[in-house]
Write an enzyme that holds these catalytic residues in place. Structure first.
Site, short mmCIF file in Angstrom:
data_model
loop_
_atom_site.label_atom_id
_atom_site.label_comp_id
_atom_site.label_asym_id
_atom_site.label_seq_id
_atom_site.Cartn_x
_atom_site.Cartn_y
_atom_site.Cartn_z
CG PHE A 18 13.46 -8.86 3.60
CD1 PHE A 18 14.59 -9.66 3.43
CD2 PHE A 18 12.91 -8.26 2.48
CE1 PHE A 18 15.15 -9.83 2.18
CE2 PHE A 18 13.46 -8.42 1.23
CZ PHE A 18 14.60 -9.22 1.08
CE1 TYR A 27 20.11 -9.08 12.96
CE2 TYR A 27 18.69 -8.94 14.89
CZ TYR A 27 19.95 -9.05 14.34
OH TYR A 27 21.06 -9.14 15.15
CB ILE A 41 4.00 -15.57 13.55
CG1 ILE A 41 3.93 -15.30 15.06
CG2 ILE A 41 3.48 -16.96 13.22
CD1 ILE A 41 2.52 -15.34 15.62
CB CYS A 101 7.01 -8.15 8.74
SG CYS A 101 7.75 -9.39 9.83
#
Length: 241
Positions: free
Chosen positions: A94, A96, A167, A197
């Site tokens: 995940f 944002y 990334i 992340c």
């Protein structure tokens, strides 16, 4: 190679095109909705693969939203009602996106850049770290973690690591898409709706949070200068939508 999602790795060398051709460089002035951006990337990737269009780096902002990469764990979405949530085919978990964050979608033809997946991902990290250096910020990588990190003292004399750039990319017929995001001056509280992340217990920061006064325009200039060093020349291009 078809539809392979990727995440980042340790640093490595540059990755220019063998023929030295310039990559298109486009900047959207207004926020772009996520579904429309993905559709535009899909179309551009198909056109590059078919030889109908050239490479493109597309800089933009999104309205506030969360995206879930192919490795996203449901439990890492802490507040599913806060912002729209979109499934994404990129690597990673995940993340944002929102105003004050520079997203760079990177549509490059790796068939003309050596077809080395690991080198490509490491070159993306090199690009981010060199961009930050151009703004007076030292970016770092961490073994086994996604993204680019900084050491940040929040006024108590203790240096803590915090993530400043993410990334997550994907390849289709050796053409890359999705890309990177760099926190310039977003609302950092918006990251509280997810475990960014998948890294619980780690902080997120931004250029503004670090005391860097660079806005999007100055950040874009640093991104462009570093991209030229890592990936080769660029040429101004219109956004794909």
């Amino acid at each position: 190679m078809l539809d392979r999602p990727l995440t980042c790795a340790p640093l490595d060398a540059a990755m220019p095109r063998a023929d030295g051709a310039a990559t298109g460089w486009a900047v959207s002035a207004s926020p772009v909705a996520y579904p429309e951006a993905v559709a535009a990337m899909e179309a551009r990737v198909a056109a590059i693969a078919a030889g109908r269009a050239g490479e493109l780096v597309w800089l933009l902002e999104h309205p506030p939203l969360y995206t879930a990469g192919v490795s996203a764990r449901p439990g890492d979405l802490l507040d599913p009602e806060r912002f729209p949530v979109f499934r994404s085919g990129r690597g990673g978990q995940f993340t944002y996106h929102g105003p004050g964050q520079r997203v760079a979608y990177v549509m490059l033809d790796l068939g003309r850049r050596g077809r080395d997946v690991g080198r490509f991902v490491r070159a993306l990290q090199t690009w981010m770290i060199e961009s930050l250096a151009g703004l007076g910020v030292e970016g770092q990588v961490r073994e086994g973690r996604v993204g680019v990190w900084v050491e940040h003292d929040r006024g108590d004399g203790i240096a803590r690591e915090a993530k400043i750039a993410a990334i997550g990319v994907k390849l289709r017929r050796w053409i890359s898409f999705h890309g990177v995001s760099l926190n310039v001056d977003p609302d950092l509280a918006h990251f509280g709706g997810i475990v960014p992340c998948g890294l619980a217990g780690h902080q997120v920061t931004s250029l503004a949070d670090l005391g860097c006064t660079a806005g999007l325009a100055q950040t874009d200039a640093a991104l462009e200068a570093a991209f030229r060093r890592v990936f080769g020349p660029v040429a101004a291009a219109p956004p794909p939508l």
